[in-house]
Write an enzyme that holds these catalytic residues in place. Structure first.
Site, PDB file in Angstrom:
ATOM      1  N   CYS A   1       0.445  -1.555  -0.570  1.00 22.80           N
ATOM      2  CA  CYS A   1      -0.014  -0.332  -0.234  1.00 22.80           C
ATOM      3  C   CYS A   1       0.854   1.792  -0.312  1.00 22.80           C
ATOM      4  O   CYS A   1       1.636   0.973   0.121  1.00 22.80           O
ATOM      5  CB  CYS A   1      -0.587  -0.628   1.733  1.00 22.80           C
TER       6      CYS A   1
ATOM      7  N   HIS B   1     -10.085   1.850   2.089  1.00 23.32           N
ATOM      8  CA  HIS B   1      -9.443   2.998   2.507  1.00 23.32           C
ATOM      9  C   HIS B   1     -10.785   4.029   2.554  1.00 23.32           C
ATOM     10  O   HIS B   1     -10.800   4.875   4.116  1.00 23.32           O
ATOM     11  CB  HIS B   1      -9.153   3.359   1.306  1.00 23.32           C
TER      12      HIS B   1
ATOM     13  N   HIS C   1      -9.601  -3.589  -1.028  1.00 23.42           N
ATOM     14  CA  HIS C   1      -8.302  -2.532  -0.628  1.00 23.42           C
ATOM     15  C   HIS C   1      -8.566  -1.383  -0.743  1.00 23.42           C
ATOM     16  O   HIS C   1      -8.185  -0.505   0.457  1.00 23.42           O
ATOM     17  CB  HIS C   1      -7.018  -3.337  -1.266  1.00 23.42           C
ATOM     18  N   GLU C   2      -9.264  -1.000  -2.254  1.00 23.05           N
ATOM     19  CA  GLU C   2      -8.891   0.751  -2.383  1.00 23.05           C
ATOM     20  C   GLU C   2     -10.717   1.160  -1.623  1.00 23.05           C
ATOM     21  O   GLU C   2     -10.375   1.578  -0.623  1.00 23.05           O
ATOM     22  CB  GLU C   2      -9.369   0.563  -3.617  1.00 23.05           C
TER      23      GLU C   2
END
Length: 182
Positions: free
Chosen positions: A70, A116, A112-113
């Site tokens: 990341c 965030h 994953h994004e």
């Protein structure tokens, strides 16, 4: 539009799989991914980036392992559990709603994004013990980088004293302690 532009520009410089708006200091629900890099369907690979506004995901399948890194944690790579497939519904830049089905690397990347956007890092998916080891590792890495930076600064200042007026060069302050950084 400005957030999208900033996200695109930052992503071009970083050159990764994906990037979320919170990583560039914008608290909005926008991500971008590189369709070619994450092996999306051919239809999407013509675009350098795919912007997803307000993405909503539904994941499916049994958890599998995904090795991840990341931009928010440079130099750190760990294996986390992710779903192998997901369906993502999002708004495109042209304001059309789109739904796509992803699997493998593309599914991992979007998950994953979206993490965030929800205030999570991939290390938050690790066990408490593993996460504590990772945090210690990250602190050591930070200390080594700081020591290297100070060494370069000292060498620069030494050169300045030898070859020029050292008052022309700014002095570096000592590194802040962990307590001061908080």
């Amino acid at each position: 539009q400005q957030v999208i532009k900033d996200l695109r520009d930052t992503f071009r410089v970083k050159d990764g799989f994906g990037l979320a708006a919170p990583q560039i200091g914008s608290n909005v629900r926008i991500i971008t991914v590189n369709p070619s890099a994450i092996e999306m369907d051919v239809d999407y690979r013509i675009a350098e980036q795919l912007i997803m506004i307000n993405p909503e995901i539904e994941c499916s399948g049994e958890h599998v392992l995904s090795k991840e890194a990341c931009f928010s944690l440079p130099g750190l790579t760990e294996t986390v559990k992710r779903y192998p497939q997901c369906t993502v519904t999002f708004i495109r830049e042209n304001k059309e709603i789109e739904t796509i089905h992803l699997s493998g690397l593309a599914a991992f990347c979007v998950q994953h994004e979206v993490d965030h956007l929800d205030g999570k890092l991939f290390i938050d998916r690790l066990s408490r013990f593993k996460k504590s080891l990772v945090v210690k590792k990250q602190r050591k890495l930070h200390k080594r980088r700081e020591a290297a930076r100070l060494q370069v600064q000292r060498e620069f200042e030494d050169d300045a004293r030898l070859y020029g007026n050292s008052s022309d060069f700014p002095r570096i302050s000592k590194p802040r302690s962990a307590k001061e950084q908080k």
